[in-house]
Design a protein around this motif. Structure first.
Motif, mmCIF file in Angstrom:
data_model
loop_
_atom_site.group_PDB
_atom_site.id
_atom_site.type_symbol
_atom_site.label_atom_id
_atom_site.label_comp_id
_atom_site.label_asym_id
_atom_site.label_seq_id
_atom_site.Cartn_x
_atom_site.Cartn_y
_atom_site.Cartn_z
ATOM 1 N N LEU A 1 0.497 -1.408 0.198
ATOM 2 C CA LEU A 1 -0.109 -0.096 0.105
ATOM 3 C C LEU A 1 0.812 1.009 -0.707
ATOM 4 N N THR A 2 0.904 1.883 -0.987
ATOM 5 C CA THR A 2 1.392 3.405 -0.860
ATOM 6 C C THR A 2 -0.145 4.454 -1.006
ATOM 7 N N VAL A 3 0.123 5.669 0.143
ATOM 8 C CA VAL A 3 -0.825 6.451 0.150
ATOM 9 C C VAL A 3 -0.380 7.865 -0.319
ATOM 10 N N ASN A 4 -0.857 8.424 -1.165
ATOM 11 C CA ASN A 4 -0.424 9.526 -1.822
ATOM 12 C C ASN A 4 -1.599 10.489 -1.247
ATOM 13 N N VAL A 5 -0.975 11.765 0.014
ATOM 14 C CA VAL A 5 -1.841 12.692 0.532
ATOM 15 C C VAL A 5 -1.604 14.111 -0.240
ATOM 16 N N ARG A 6 -2.748 14.625 -0.978
ATOM 17 C CA ARG A 6 -2.004 15.858 -2.001
ATOM 18 C C ARG A 6 -3.933 17.092 -0.571
ATOM 19 N N TYR A 7 -3.329 18.742 -1.552
ATOM 20 C CA TYR A 7 -4.329 19.180 -1.051
ATOM 21 C C TYR A 7 -5.366 18.957 -1.700
ATOM 22 N N ALA A 8 -6.668 19.531 -1.344
ATOM 23 C CA ALA A 8 -7.965 19.577 -1.334
ATOM 24 C C ALA A 8 -8.601 19.767 -3.171
ATOM 25 N N ASN A 9 -7.214 20.531 -3.979
ATOM 26 C CA ASN A 9 -7.203 20.617 -5.371
ATOM 27 C C ASN A 9 -6.738 19.331 -6.429
ATOM 28 N N GLY A 10 -5.752 18.321 -5.100
ATOM 29 C CA GLY A 10 -4.886 17.790 -6.168
ATOM 30 C C GLY A 10 -3.387 18.449 -6.531
ATOM 31 N N ALA A 11 -3.268 18.935 -6.694
ATOM 32 C CA ALA A 11 -1.965 19.900 -7.106
ATOM 33 C C ALA A 11 -0.654 19.919 -6.276
ATOM 34 N N SER A 12 -1.128 20.196 -4.746
ATOM 35 C CA SER A 12 0.325 20.258 -3.937
ATOM 36 C C SER A 12 0.781 19.144 -2.978
ATOM 37 N N PRO A 13 1.628 18.572 -2.722
ATOM 38 C CA PRO A 13 1.503 17.679 -1.978
ATOM 39 C C PRO A 13 1.424 17.748 -0.073
ATOM 40 N N VAL A 14 0.631 16.984 0.653
ATOM 41 C CA VAL A 14 0.633 17.489 1.858
ATOM 42 C C VAL A 14 2.283 16.444 2.332
ATOM 43 N N ARG A 15 2.769 17.505 2.784
ATOM 44 C CA ARG A 15 4.168 16.779 3.658
ATOM 45 C C ARG A 15 3.904 16.474 5.024
ATOM 46 N N ASN A 16 5.297 15.325 5.061
ATOM 47 C CA ASN A 16 4.916 15.185 6.868
ATOM 48 C C ASN A 16 3.525 14.934 7.398
ATOM 49 N N SER A 17 2.012 14.575 6.463
ATOM 50 C CA SER A 17 1.501 13.506 6.562
ATOM 51 C C SER A 17 1.061 12.135 7.712
ATOM 52 N N LEU B 1 -2.064 -0.773 13.834
ATOM 53 C CA LEU B 1 -1.499 -2.233 12.997
ATOM 54 C C LEU B 1 0.202 -0.965 12.838
ATOM 55 N N TYR B 2 -0.244 0.080 12.227
ATOM 56 C CA TYR B 2 1.295 0.734 11.893
ATOM 57 C C TYR B 2 1.008 2.427 11.673
ATOM 58 N N GLU B 3 1.762 2.559 12.092
ATOM 59 C CA GLU B 3 1.900 4.653 12.188
ATOM 60 C C GLU B 3 3.220 5.156 10.555
ATOM 61 N N TYR B 4 2.584 5.627 9.716
ATOM 62 C CA TYR B 4 3.832 6.446 8.704
ATOM 63 C C TYR B 4 3.694 7.922 8.734
ATOM 64 N N LEU B 5 4.815 8.692 7.545
ATOM 65 C CA LEU B 5 4.589 9.603 7.304
ATOM 66 C C LEU B 5 4.920 9.722 6.191
ATOM 67 N N THR B 6 4.412 10.382 5.416
ATOM 68 C CA THR B 6 4.185 11.087 3.867
ATOM 69 C C THR B 6 6.003 11.639 4.040
ATOM 70 N N ASP B 7 6.485 11.162 2.425
ATOM 71 C CA ASP B 7 8.209 12.107 2.714
ATOM 72 C C ASP B 7 7.661 13.834 1.977
ATOM 73 N N SER B 8 7.941 14.564 0.987
ATOM 74 C CA SER B 8 8.381 15.455 0.571
ATOM 75 C C SER B 8 7.326 15.558 -0.749
ATOM 76 N N SER B 9 7.076 14.538 -1.699
ATOM 77 C CA SER B 9 6.142 14.803 -2.628
ATOM 78 C C SER B 9 4.537 13.999 -1.999
ATOM 79 N N GLY B 10 4.184 14.029 -0.401
ATOM 80 C CA GLY B 10 3.395 13.379 0.264
ATOM 81 C C GLY B 10 2.704 11.705 -0.316
ATOM 82 N N LYS B 11 3.665 10.588 -0.585
ATOM 83 C CA LYS B 11 3.743 9.468 -0.386
ATOM 84 C C LYS B 11 4.147 9.247 0.956
#
Length: 108
Positions: free
Chosen positions: A15-31, A42-52
């Motif tokens: 599973l890869t989670v890709n977190v973006r700002y509502a308009n989909g244009a900008s990544p949300v870092r450190n989610s 089970l687990y906890e992860y943080l997104t990287d600078s690309s929001g993934k």
């Protein structure tokens, strides 16, 4: 990661989670991504600078839930994410900013 050492005798998908700002244009870092199954953490992860997240190995044949938290955004939740053996599942998440009228409630 302990889980990776325990995957030798089980069928695994990813599973890869890709977190973006509502308009989909900008990544949300450190989610913060919280993964659970049947209501159990089970687990906890943080997104990287690309929001993934990195690809997360999970037991295939099961469904998982994720909660996503990011500073300044309303939390999001996705349930019943299926994991299939040897397949990378991409879960796109659109985060919405906390409305000004609700910011006080989120800061408590």
């Amino acid at each position: 990661m302990d889980f990776l050492q325990n995957t030798e005798n089980m069928d695994v998908g990813f599973l890869t989670v890709n977190v973006r700002y509502a308009n989909g244009a900008s990544p949300v870092r450190n989610s913060r991504i919280v993964i659970s199954k049947d209501g159990e953490f089970l687990y906890e992860y943080l997104t990287d600078s690309s929001g993934k997240t990195e690809p997360i190995p999970l037991s295939s044949g099961d469904d998982y839930s994720i909660k996503i938290f990011a500073e300044g955004f309303v939390e999001a939740e996705y349930e019943d994410i299926p994991i299939v053996k040897d397949i990378l599942t991409l879960q796109n998440v659109n985060m919405f900013p906390i409305p000004p009228a609700m910011k006080e409630a989120y800061n408590e």
